[in-house]
Design a protein around this motif. Structure first.
Motif, PDB file in Angstrom:
ATOM      1  N   ASP A  41       0.831  -1.218   0.000  1.00 60.76           N
ATOM      2  CA  ASP A  41       0.000   0.000   0.000  1.00 60.76           C
ATOM      3  C   ASP A  41       0.857   1.258   0.000  1.00 60.76           C
ATOM      4  O   ASP A  41       0.584   2.208  -0.741  1.00 60.76           O
ATOM      5  CB  ASP A  41      -0.906   0.023   1.253  1.00 60.76           C
ATOM      6  CG  ASP A  41      -1.860  -1.158   1.268  1.00 60.76           C
ATOM      7  OD1 ASP A  41      -2.592  -1.314   2.257  1.00 60.76           O
ATOM      8  OD2 ASP A  41      -1.856  -1.928   0.283  1.00 60.76           O
ATOM      9  N   GLU A  42       1.906   1.261   0.842  1.00 64.08           N
ATOM     10  CA  GLU A  42       2.662   2.510   0.992  1.00 64.08           C
ATOM     11  C   GLU A  42       3.363   2.887  -0.313  1.00 64.08           C
ATOM     12  O   GLU A  42       3.507   4.071  -0.628  1.00 64.08           O
ATOM     13  CB  GLU A  42       3.658   2.446   2.169  1.00 64.08           C
ATOM     14  CG  GLU A  42       4.799   1.476   2.034  1.00 64.08           C
ATOM     15  CD  GLU A  42       4.367   0.036   2.363  1.00 64.08           C
ATOM     16  OE1 GLU A  42       3.172  -0.195   2.659  1.00 64.08           O
ATOM     17  OE2 GLU A  42       5.235  -0.855   2.304  1.00 64.08           O
ATOM     18  N   ARG A  64       0.627   4.295  -2.556  1.00 61.07           N
ATOM     19  CA  ARG A  64       0.273   5.645  -2.064  1.00 61.07           C
ATOM     20  C   ARG A  64       1.355   6.648  -2.474  1.00 61.07           C
ATOM     21  O   ARG A  64       1.053   7.772  -2.882  1.00 61.07           O
ATOM     22  CB  ARG A  64       0.181   5.585  -0.532  1.00 61.07           C
ATOM     23  CG  ARG A  64      -0.648   6.664   0.108  1.00 61.07           C
ATOM     24  CD  ARG A  64      -0.401   6.658   1.608  1.00 61.07           C
ATOM     25  NE  ARG A  64      -1.223   5.659   2.309  1.00 61.07           N
ATOM     26  CZ  ARG A  64      -2.457   5.921   2.745  1.00 61.07           C
ATOM     27  NH1 ARG A  64      -2.979   7.106   2.502  1.00 61.07           N
ATOM     28  NH2 ARG A  64      -3.151   5.020   3.395  1.00 61.07           N
ATOM     29  N   GLU A  65       2.597   6.192  -2.443  1.00 51.43           N
ATOM     30  CA  GLU A  65       3.726   7.110  -2.720  1.00 51.43           C
ATOM     31  C   GLU A  65       3.819   7.460  -4.204  1.00 51.43           C
ATOM     32  O   GLU A  65       4.120   8.591  -4.577  1.00 51.43           O
ATOM     33  CB  GLU A  65       5.022   6.429  -2.273  1.00 51.43           C
ATOM     34  CG  GLU A  65       6.261   7.299  -2.425  1.00 51.43           C
ATOM     35  CD  GLU A  65       7.519   6.556  -1.994  1.00 51.43           C
ATOM     36  OE1 GLU A  65       7.414   5.639  -1.151  1.00 51.43           O
ATOM     37  OE2 GLU A  65       8.596   6.877  -2.515  1.00 51.43           O
ATOM     38  N   ARG A 115       1.775   7.064  -7.863  1.00 47.33           N
ATOM     39  CA  ARG A 115       0.568   6.720  -8.607  1.00 47.33           C
ATOM     40  C   ARG A 115       0.872   5.812  -9.785  1.00 47.33           C
ATOM     41  O   ARG A 115       0.068   4.956 -10.156  1.00 47.33           O
ATOM     42  CB  ARG A 115      -0.052   8.026  -9.082  1.00 47.33           C
ATOM     43  CG  ARG A 115      -1.330   7.870  -9.723  1.00 47.33           C
ATOM     44  CD  ARG A 115      -1.762   9.117 -10.408  1.00 47.33           C
ATOM     45  NE  ARG A 115      -2.558   8.749 -11.506  1.00 47.33           N
ATOM     46  CZ  ARG A 115      -3.776   8.245 -11.382  1.00 47.33           C
ATOM     47  NH1 ARG A 115      -4.274   8.128 -10.175  1.00 47.33           N
ATOM     48  NH2 ARG A 115      -4.458   7.886 -12.422  1.00 47.33           N
ATOM     49  N   PRO A 133      -5.445   4.150  -5.731  1.00 50.52           N
ATOM     50  CA  PRO A 133      -4.488   5.262  -5.814  1.00 50.52           C
ATOM     51  C   PRO A 133      -5.218   6.578  -5.559  1.00 50.52           C
ATOM     52  O   PRO A 133      -6.303   6.797  -6.085  1.00 50.52           O
ATOM     53  CB  PRO A 133      -3.981   5.194  -7.252  1.00 50.52           C
ATOM     54  CG  PRO A 133      -5.047   4.483  -7.999  1.00 50.52           C
ATOM     55  CD  PRO A 133      -5.762   3.594  -7.033  1.00 50.52           C
ATOM     56  N   GLY A 134      -4.610   7.447  -4.751  1.00 45.29           N
ATOM     57  CA  GLY A 134      -5.269   8.721  -4.433  1.00 45.29           C
ATOM     58  C   GLY A 134      -5.193   9.684  -5.603  1.00 45.29           C
ATOM     59  O   GLY A 134      -4.556   9.409  -6.596  1.00 45.29           O
TER      60      GLY A 134
END
Ligand code: EPZ
Length: 423
Positions: A86-87, A90-91, A93, A114-115
């Motif tokens: 996940d990290e 998140r870091e 895309r 993904p944000g």
């Protein structure tokens, strides 16, 4: 926290080597997950996003090592994982680009949703719709995306928007599908052609990359042969240096690049009164006098690239006259404008457009960059500003530019990296 300090007023002079293309190499690294044998990728830039993608591939079970300076060796294992940490997603895309290859190879992939990011909304609905058209099941719950397919079948897919990432992910998912897939309204970026070439070297049957219709004939298996691939030069890094020359009124030559990848920028710079001489594999840029204002419309390739919009805006903020820049790719890519205004720019953002009224000069200031290309734009503004400018957000620059301040310093810029005492 690290920051860059720039003493403005020194025109860039000389020659600068351009590194391999970030937005190609990240995808070729993801594509290597589909290989049956060793992949050697050359001209790999030493940037943070590449290091992150190395971690993503290793977390999936691939063997990744530096075979030499700028040369990666990737050997995917048979039993790859199907979910990146996940990290890491998140870091970066671009981690979503492993979905297509994993769906092809493992028939399943699970990824942290993904944000968005500071340049605006960045959904992946077109990627997921493409996977569904190929017969995959998509479930989004608890902040994760689960994609699974017992069988992938070729399909005729029309993209609502020529999304680079969606084109790439769907291409990867169609390679081993049964039958033919056609992607219509496909992205035409040069990086897409790189992926077609890379996959075809692995034994895929893809045609049409670089046009708006890509045809993928599914194959039963890829060839189990090692491949050795050299990545194209980074057109956005090259464009950033061309604009750095324009804003600092210097004269530089860019070597070993592909000039046709920069045609939209070259045309705009000439329109603004910059001398641009295009040769086979190099471009010479010379900007003696103040630029003329020009209007810029950002569009998917071969239109003016969104990744050069902030750098262009900073350059036009010092031009004679008023320019209108319209950003048609990302919804939030003018967030850096307030920082340029702190340096004396006169820019008004109205929706997707920025009205840029040229001012005679910038004054150095302490500014904070919200994203990678905005950070580059602020450094460029610092090159032209009177006095000292410090740019916070160097870590953002390190994601996409290799040795950025060293290359600028080698061209005569007064720029150095400071490690601030406060954390
Ligand atoms: C790639 O991002 C690049 N990144 C970006 O470069 C570049 O700006 C962009 O292409 C456009 O050229 C990499 O290659 C790693 P898109 P990507 O899918 O693939 C919307 C840089 O600075 N969209 O073409 O994410 C999306 O929201 C970076 O190097 C959907 O709505 O770009 C955006 O508004 C920044 N749904 C537009 O399309 C989707 O499913 C373009 O996005 C996909 C995209």
């Amino acid at each position: 926290m690290e920051r860059l300090e720039i003493e403005g007023g020194y025109p860039l002079q000389g020659e600068v080597p351009i590194s391999g293309a970030k937005n190609a190499v990240l995808k070729l690294m993801a594509a290597s997950l589909l290989a049956e044998n060793e992949c050697i990728i050359r001209n790999v830039p030493l940037i943070k996003d590449v290091l992150t993608m190395i971690e993503v591939l290793r977390s999936l079970g691939a063997e990744v090592s530096w075979a030499d300076h700028a040369v990666l060796r990737i050997v995917p294992k048979k039993d790859l994982g199907y979910s990146a940490p996940d990290e890491l997603v998140r870091e970066m895309r671009a981690s979503v680009q492993v979905m297509g290859p994993l769906l092809s190879r493992m028939r399943k992939v699970k990824l942290f949703q993904p944000g968005g990011c500071v340049i605006g909304q960045r959904p992946i609905d077109l990627h997921l719709k493409g996977f569904q058209s190929l017969g995959a099941k998509v479930v989004e719950e608890h902040g994760y995306i689960y994609v699974q397919a017992d069988k992938l079948r070729g399909a005729d897919i029309h993209l609502d928007f020529p999304s680079v990432g969606a084109t790439e992910n769907i291409m990867a998912a169609a390679i081993l599908a049964e039958g033919v897939t056609v992607i219509r309204n496909a992205a035409k970026e040069p990086e897409i052609i790189e992926e077609q070439n890379f996959y075809n070297r692995l034994g895929a049957h893809i045609r049409g990359a670089g046009t708006d219709m890509i045809r993928i004939e599914g194959v039963k298996a890829l060839r189990s042969i090692p491949i050795d691939y050299t990545v194209i030069p980074d057109r956005i890094e090259a464009g950033t240096f061309m604009l750095a020359t324009a804003i600092s009124k210097g004269e530089i030559r860019l070597k070993e690049i592909i000039p046709e990848h920069l045609e939209s920028l070259t045309a705009k710079l000439k329109e603004a009164g910059v001398e641009v001489e295009v040769k086979e594999e190099s471009i010479r840029v010379k900007a003696g006098k103040r630029l003329r204002a020009v209007d810029v419309t950002v569009l998917p390739y071969p239109g003016f690239p969104t990744d050069l919009q902030p750098q262009m805006t900073a350059t036009l903020a010092l031009a004679e006259g008023t320019s209108l820049l319209t950003e048609n790719v990302f919804s939030g890519r003018f967030r850096y404008v307030d920082e340029l205004v702190r340096m004396g720019a006169n820019i008004r953002v109205e929706g997707r457009s920025a009205v840029v009224k040229g001012v005679p000069c910038f004054t150095g200031a302490s500014v904070v960059a919200p994203d990678l290309r905005a950070a580059a734009a602020m450094v460029l503004a610092g090159l032209a500003a009177k006095g000292k400018t410090t740019v916070e957000g160097v870590d953002l620059l390190d994601r996409g530019y290799e040795k950025f301040e060293e290359k600028l310093a080698s061209l005569g810029a007064r720029i150095k990296r400071l490690v601030t005492d406060e954390e």
